[in-house]
Design a protein around this motif. Structure first.
Motif, short mmCIF file in Angstrom:
data_model
loop_
_atom_site.label_atom_id
_atom_site.label_comp_id
_atom_site.label_asym_id
_atom_site.label_seq_id
_atom_site.Cartn_x
_atom_site.Cartn_y
_atom_site.Cartn_z
N ALA A 1 13.71 52.74 1.26
CA ALA A 1 14.09 53.10 2.62
C ALA A 1 15.61 53.21 2.76
N LEU A 2 16.34 52.26 2.17
CA LEU A 2 17.80 52.31 2.19
C LEU A 2 18.31 53.57 1.49
N ALA A 3 17.67 53.90 0.37
CA ALA A 3 18.08 55.10 -0.37
C ALA A 3 17.87 56.35 0.49
N GLU A 4 16.74 56.43 1.14
CA GLU A 4 16.46 57.61 1.98
C GLU A 4 17.41 57.68 3.17
N GLU A 5 17.63 56.55 3.83
CA GLU A 5 18.52 56.51 5.00
C GLU A 5 19.95 56.87 4.63
N SER A 6 20.40 56.47 3.45
CA SER A 6 21.79 56.69 3.05
C SER A 6 21.97 57.98 2.23
N ASN A 7 20.87 58.68 1.97
CA ASN A 7 20.91 59.89 1.16
C ASN A 7 21.49 59.62 -0.22
N VAL B 1 21.63 52.84 -4.91
CA VAL B 1 21.47 51.73 -3.95
C VAL B 1 21.35 50.41 -4.70
N ILE B 2 20.54 50.37 -5.75
CA ILE B 2 20.39 49.13 -6.52
C ILE B 2 21.73 48.69 -7.10
N ASN B 3 22.51 49.64 -7.64
CA ASN B 3 23.82 49.29 -8.19
C ASN B 3 24.77 48.77 -7.12
N LEU B 4 24.77 49.39 -5.94
CA LEU B 4 25.62 48.90 -4.85
C LEU B 4 25.23 47.49 -4.43
N LEU B 5 23.93 47.24 -4.31
CA LEU B 5 23.47 45.91 -3.92
C LEU B 5 23.78 44.86 -4.99
N LEU B 6 23.58 45.21 -6.25
CA LEU B 6 23.87 44.26 -7.32
C LEU B 6 25.37 43.94 -7.41
#
Length: 64
Positions: A36-42, A48-53
């Motif tokens: 969902a985060l990936a879709e919302e942020s395009n 997204v996983i790399n940013l969160l990690l």
């Protein structure tokens, strides 16, 4: 017919770009949230996983 032979340069092999491929197991609910985060942020799931990690790793502390 041309007398020239064209040879394209080989693309870098996996791992030569400073990245490593890993496999992890995560709960379906967490994966759904990441998607969902990936879709919302395009962004891609990988981005997204790399940013969160990166964010989590910079704040993580080891308790004695």
């Amino acid at each position: 017919m041309s007398d020239k032979i064209t040879i394209k340069k080989r693309s870098p092999l996996r791992g030569e770009d400073g990245n490593k491929v890993i496999s992890i197991r995560i709960k379906e609910e967490l994966l759904a949230r990441i998607d969902a985060l990936a879709e919302e942020s395009n962004r891609s799931r990988n981005e997204v996983i790399n940013l969160l990690l990166r964010a989590a790793a910079s704040q993580a502390q080891i308790e004695e």
